[in-house]
Write an enzyme that holds these catalytic residues in place. Structure first.
Site, PDB file in Angstrom:
ATOM      1  N   CYS A   1       0.587  -3.965   9.059  1.00  0.00           N
ATOM      2  CA  CYS A   1       1.368  -2.890   8.552  1.00  0.00           C
ATOM      3  C   CYS A   1       1.139  -1.641   8.829  1.00  0.00           C
ATOM      4  O   CYS A   1      -0.078  -1.021   9.159  1.00  0.00           O
ATOM      5  CB  CYS A   1       1.158  -2.900   6.846  1.00  0.00           C
ATOM      6  SG  CYS A   1       1.386  -1.371   6.027  1.00  0.00           S
TER       7      CYS A   1
ATOM      8  N   CYS B   1      -1.025   0.936   6.384  1.00  0.00           N
ATOM      9  CA  CYS B   1      -2.250   0.710   6.179  1.00  0.00           C
ATOM     10  C   CYS B   1      -3.159   1.576   6.734  1.00  0.00           C
ATOM     11  O   CYS B   1      -3.183   1.826   7.832  1.00  0.00           O
ATOM     12  CB  CYS B   1      -2.729  -0.783   6.277  1.00  0.00           C
ATOM     13  SG  CYS B   1      -1.950  -2.007   4.784  1.00  0.00           S
TER      14      CYS B   1
ATOM     15  N   HIS C   1      -2.278  -2.071   0.008  1.00  0.00           N
ATOM     16  CA  HIS C   1      -1.099  -2.707   0.446  1.00  0.00           C
ATOM     17  C   HIS C   1      -0.394  -3.502  -0.703  1.00  0.00           C
ATOM     18  O   HIS C   1       0.818  -3.513  -0.687  1.00  0.00           O
ATOM     19  CB  HIS C   1      -1.164  -3.668   1.889  1.00  0.00           C
ATOM     20  CG  HIS C   1       0.206  -4.069   2.363  1.00  0.00           C
ATOM     21  ND1 HIS C   1       0.822  -3.193   3.197  1.00  0.00           N
ATOM     22  CD2 HIS C   1       0.592  -5.445   2.153  1.00  0.00           C
ATOM     23  CE1 HIS C   1       2.063  -3.888   3.731  1.00  0.00           C
ATOM     24  NE2 HIS C   1       1.932  -5.066   3.315  1.00  0.00           N
TER      25      HIS C   1
ATOM     26  N   ASN D   1      12.592   4.466  -1.674  1.00  0.00           N
ATOM     27  CA  ASN D   1      13.687   3.194  -1.634  1.00  0.00           C
ATOM     28  C   ASN D   1      12.496   2.081  -1.860  1.00  0.00           C
ATOM     29  O   ASN D   1      11.628   1.773  -0.929  1.00  0.00           O
ATOM     30  CB  ASN D   1      14.280   3.105  -0.258  1.00  0.00           C
ATOM     31  CG  ASN D   1      15.193   4.233   0.096  1.00  0.00           C
ATOM     32  OD1 ASN D   1      15.812   4.741  -0.949  1.00  0.00           O
ATOM     33  ND2 ASN D   1      15.153   4.627   1.339  1.00  0.00           N
TER      34      ASN D   1
ATOM     35  N   SER E   1      11.951  -1.094   4.507  1.00  0.00           N
ATOM     36  CA  SER E   1      11.525  -1.681   5.562  1.00  0.00           C
ATOM     37  C   SER E   1      10.133  -2.208   5.732  1.00  0.00           C
ATOM     38  O   SER E   1       9.524  -3.002   6.569  1.00  0.00           O
ATOM     39  CB  SER E   1      11.888  -1.508   7.189  1.00  0.00           C
ATOM     40  OG  SER E   1      11.342  -0.071   7.301  1.00  0.00           O
TER      41      SER E   1
ATOM     42  N   HIS F   1       4.574  -1.794   1.747  1.00  0.00           N
ATOM     43  CA  HIS F   1       3.428  -0.914   1.436  1.00  0.00           C
ATOM     44  C   HIS F   1       3.938   0.245   0.685  1.00  0.00           C
ATOM     45  O   HIS F   1       4.827   0.854   0.874  1.00  0.00           O
ATOM     46  CB  HIS F   1       2.820  -0.355   2.863  1.00  0.00           C
ATOM     47  CG  HIS F   1       1.428   0.442   2.641  1.00  0.00           C
ATOM     48  ND1 HIS F   1       0.136  -0.126   2.975  1.00  0.00           N
ATOM     49  CD2 HIS F   1       1.294   1.667   1.812  1.00  0.00           C
ATOM     50  CE1 HIS F   1      -0.891   0.503   2.575  1.00  0.00           C
ATOM     51  NE2 HIS F   1      -0.255   1.784   1.942  1.00  0.00           N
TER      52      HIS F   1
ATOM     53  N   HIS G   1       5.134   3.221  -0.743  1.00  0.00           N
ATOM     54  CA  HIS G   1       5.243   4.767  -0.186  1.00  0.00           C
ATOM     55  C   HIS G   1       6.687   5.126  -0.382  1.00  0.00           C
ATOM     56  O   HIS G   1       7.535   4.332  -0.669  1.00  0.00           O
ATOM     57  CB  HIS G   1       5.231   4.310   1.416  1.00  0.00           C
ATOM     58  CG  HIS G   1       6.693   3.675   2.030  1.00  0.00           C
ATOM     59  ND1 HIS G   1       6.774   2.511   2.055  1.00  0.00           N
ATOM     60  CD2 HIS G   1       7.398   4.311   2.782  1.00  0.00           C
ATOM     61  CE1 HIS G   1       7.937   2.256   2.744  1.00  0.00           C
ATOM     62  NE2 HIS G   1       8.342   3.113   3.183  1.00  0.00           N
TER      63      HIS G   1
ATOM     64  N   GLN H   1       9.307   8.792   0.720  1.00  0.00           N
ATOM     65  CA  GLN H   1       9.638   9.673   1.561  1.00  0.00           C
ATOM     66  C   GLN H   1      10.094  11.021   1.138  1.00  0.00           C
ATOM     67  O   GLN H   1      10.399  11.154  -0.033  1.00  0.00           O
ATOM     68  CB  GLN H   1      10.868   9.140   2.421  1.00  0.00           C
ATOM     69  CG  GLN H   1      10.735   7.952   3.079  1.00  0.00           C
ATOM     70  CD  GLN H   1      11.899   7.768   4.286  1.00  0.00           C
ATOM     71  OE1 GLN H   1      12.454   8.285   5.069  1.00  0.00           O
ATOM     72  NE2 GLN H   1      12.511   6.358   3.998  1.00  0.00           N
TER      73      GLN H   1
HETATM   74  O1  LIG Z   1      13.434   5.691   6.623  1.00  0.00           O
HETATM   75  P1  LIG Z   1      13.685   4.144   6.475  1.00  0.00           P
HETATM   76  O2  LIG Z   1      12.892   3.805   5.153  1.00  0.00           O
HETATM   77  O3  LIG Z   1      13.548   3.283   7.591  1.00  0.00           O
HETATM   78  O4  LIG Z   1      15.234   3.979   5.971  1.00  0.00           O
HETATM   79  C1  LIG Z   1      15.965   3.680   4.711  1.00  0.00           C
HETATM   80  O5  LIG Z   1      16.043   4.989   4.075  1.00  0.00           O
HETATM   81  C2  LIG Z   1      16.624   5.839   4.602  1.00  0.00           C
HETATM   82  C3  LIG Z   1      16.767   7.014   3.701  1.00  0.00           C
HETATM   83  O6  LIG Z   1      17.619   6.699   2.463  1.00  0.00           O
HETATM   84  C4  LIG Z   1      18.323   5.378   4.976  1.00  0.00           C
HETATM   85  O7  LIG Z   1      18.858   6.409   5.912  1.00  0.00           O
HETATM   86  C5  LIG Z   1      18.034   4.214   5.639  1.00  0.00           C
HETATM   87  O8  LIG Z   1      19.247   3.507   6.033  1.00  0.00           O
HETATM   88  C6  LIG Z   1      17.360   3.348   5.028  1.00  0.00           C
HETATM   89  O9  LIG Z   1      17.130   1.791   5.764  1.00  0.00           O
END
Ligand SMILES: O=P(O)(O)O[C@H]1O[C@H](CO)[C@@H](O)[C@H](O)[C@H]1O
Ligand SMILES: O=P(O)(O)O[C@H]1O[C@H](CO)[C@@H](O)[C@H](O)[C@H]1O
Lengths: 348, 348
Positions: B51, B54, B113, B153, B161, B164, B166, B168
């Site tokens: 990961c 981590c 994690h 997300n 993806s 873990h 997290h 943004q």
């Molecule tokens: O930045 P990540 O987690 O790889 O990406 C994810 O969040 C982003 C922000 O909402 C999007 O634009 C991506 O399509 C999504 O896969």
């Protein structure tokens, strides 16, 4: 100095909605460790006894489909909108609601379960367009139906629960949010120039050719400058037509050809039956003039990198702003270079 | 006569965006033959050597994560926005674009994690809130950063993806579309009443209790009357705070409790790690006053019927208008009746 759109993150303006999209041209190199979609490339039979849209089959409400030979339409057995809903208001301080009536229909494009728009003959697509025309006109003439939304959800990825070639029409008393935005921007331009903003845009795109996918004397298909979805495409008539009811026979043929060409390129891109949502935006049927409206069809396909990796419209996109990684020009170039013959029909 | 919202299809008004959502309360009985999502309930290890989030692991750009013990934030290795992007314009007739600069960060919620927000202690969630506060303030004070979008997300279904725990933060020079809508509606109300529209709404919801999920002296959690996503939830402070930078220690604790309660109920709903996109909407950092702004956190979860069947926001929703099948009141009742203890921690 003018900004280099291939180099820097930027925002592009959608002249039809008045909204911006964030474009990140440098981000294509990002590795992907996330969700992989399933590919569904198994061949479908021409008739499926368990399909509720095939000719002669019985639907869940007991009704039997006719043995239709071209297109077929009926009222959705699970309509989200119902006729004769009271339009009463609900108002309680900051809580506001209003009854909404409407009619939801299902439109079968073909009796052949195995087909999709790109696999159909141009003449058969013309019949679908004829049916959309008739439905737009007849639903739109019903008292209290002020907008007719024609659309198709193609593929499981786009929430389609039956692979039989079909689309839907939801018609209703209110004018939906997306349509209101486009009415407003088109009217502003019309007021100022007495011209169609989309028509003027198409003229520029035909000259530039960079984002063009199809052109004949009647129709244009292109990746719009402000595309949100990775391979978003718009098809629009050159003539300033408010709605599909105004198409003549020649234009219907061109429109069908454009649809076939675009959807064939889509399938060829990742050699898969390409999922998308497609919709036609056109003049409301509320009895007002709407001379500024220029109808167009748009395809919003989610696949980005391959048949199994899509673009997610999630956190940032939902809370802030639509965002894309490849530019409209890169997407157009990729689509332009693809063959016009469907990969399933090409003989080597 | 006031409309019966449990009976008839209707539209509800979102007082914060000025947009309507279509609600079809009769449509829950629709059978589902479409896409089934995969469930991912396998237990994760507390440390995963592969990961890139981590502690102590090396990321794809060669940087090594510190051995962090609570939260950790760094600039996204694949940022959609970059600092020092020229803000030049691109203008060519109807083609308009503009350079956009910004900073994208990744925020690790915990070194462990295997955790998610509902599985973390309240004190640990408080540390995440502290980090969001610091980032909002420090990013927001940078010249040219006029909005700071905090979001998460969660789950593969929402494009995440890496499992873990997290989120943004994307911060940027322009104010995003969704935020502009909410600025406008809040300011209109403020001009008219010198009061917070969201604050007044929360007072009414607390009295009604029907859509309420959590309340203490500082915070409220509820299913908003105008919810779009099936189990959409909003968490907001009672005090009229423009942004999370203004939270005091007591409020931070309440906020953490509300987050834990809501996300625990989410997981308990279908006994799965519930996917969602979460975002905080708050005052822009463009140096203007924004006294009308009342910050709030929203969860947009896609699951509708089970851990494997989600609501698709597709054709009608993309081209016309958001639409939902269960009412906000039905969703709230379901969530209210769920236990507050996480299903993985309950002993029988
Ligand atoms: O930045 P990540 O987690 O790889 O990406 C994810 O969040 C982003 C922000 O909402 C999007 O634009 C991506 O399509 C999504 O896969
Ligand atoms: O009516 P269908 O095809 O069952 O349903 C599909 O399209 C509808 C209209 O876009 C959406 O509301 C549904 O979420 C989707 O699954």
């Amino acid at each position: 100095m003018s900004l280099d759109l291939n180099e820097y993150p930027h925002r592009r303006y959608n002249i039809l909605t008045g909204e911006w999209v964030l474009v990140s041209p440098h981000r294509t190199k990002r590795p992907w460790q996330g969700k992989q979609e399933e590919v569904q490339n198994e061949k479908k039979p021409s008739y499926d006894p368990s399909c509720y849209l095939c000719p002669g089959n019985t639907r869940s409400n007991g009704q039997v489909n006719p043995n239709y030979t071209s297109t077929f339409t009926f009222i959705n057995d699970f309509s989200a909108l119902l006729a004769d809903t009271p339009s009463d208001k609900f108002e309680d301080g900051l809580f506001r609601a209003k009854g909404e009536s409407g009619i939801c229909k299902v439109v079968c494009f073909s009796p052949d379960h195995s087909l999709t728009l790109p696999l159909m003959e141009v003449a058969a697509i013309e019949e679908v367009i004829q049916l959309w025309r008739n439905e737009y006109k007849s639903l739109g003439s019903i008292d209290g139906i002020n907008y007719v939304q024609i659309f198709e959800n193609k593929g499981e990825l786009m929430g389609c629960s039956n692979p039989h070639p079909h689309g839907q029409i939801w018609s209703q008393s209110s004018i939906p949010e997306e349509v209101l935005k486009k009415s407003k921007k088109q009217e502003e331009y019309w007021q100022e120039y007495q011209r169609s903003i989309l028509g003027d845009y198409l003229i520029q795109e035909v000259q530039k050719k960079e984002r063009l996918l199809f052109e004949d004397s009647n129709f244009v298909a292109l990746v719009p400058f402000w595309a949100v979805w990775p391979y978003e495409v718009m098809i629009a008539p050159k003539r300033h037509l408010q709605h599909i009811g105004q198409l003549n026979a020649n234009e219907i043929k061109s429109f069908a050809k454009a649809i076939k060409k675009v959807t064939t390129k889509f399938d060829n891109l990742f050699e898969t039956s390409f999922p998308y949502s497609m919709g036609i935006h056109q003049a409301p049927t509320d009895g007002r003039e709407h001379e500024a409206w220029h109808f167009h069809m748009s395809f919003y396909p989610p696949l980005l990198r391959s048949a199994t990796v899509k673009k997610f419209m999630v956190g940032y996109e939902l809370f802030a702003n639509p965002q894309r990684d490849i530019t409209a020009e890169q997407a157009a170039k990729t689509l332009q270079e693809l063959p016009d013959t469907h990969y399933l029909n090409s003989i080597d």
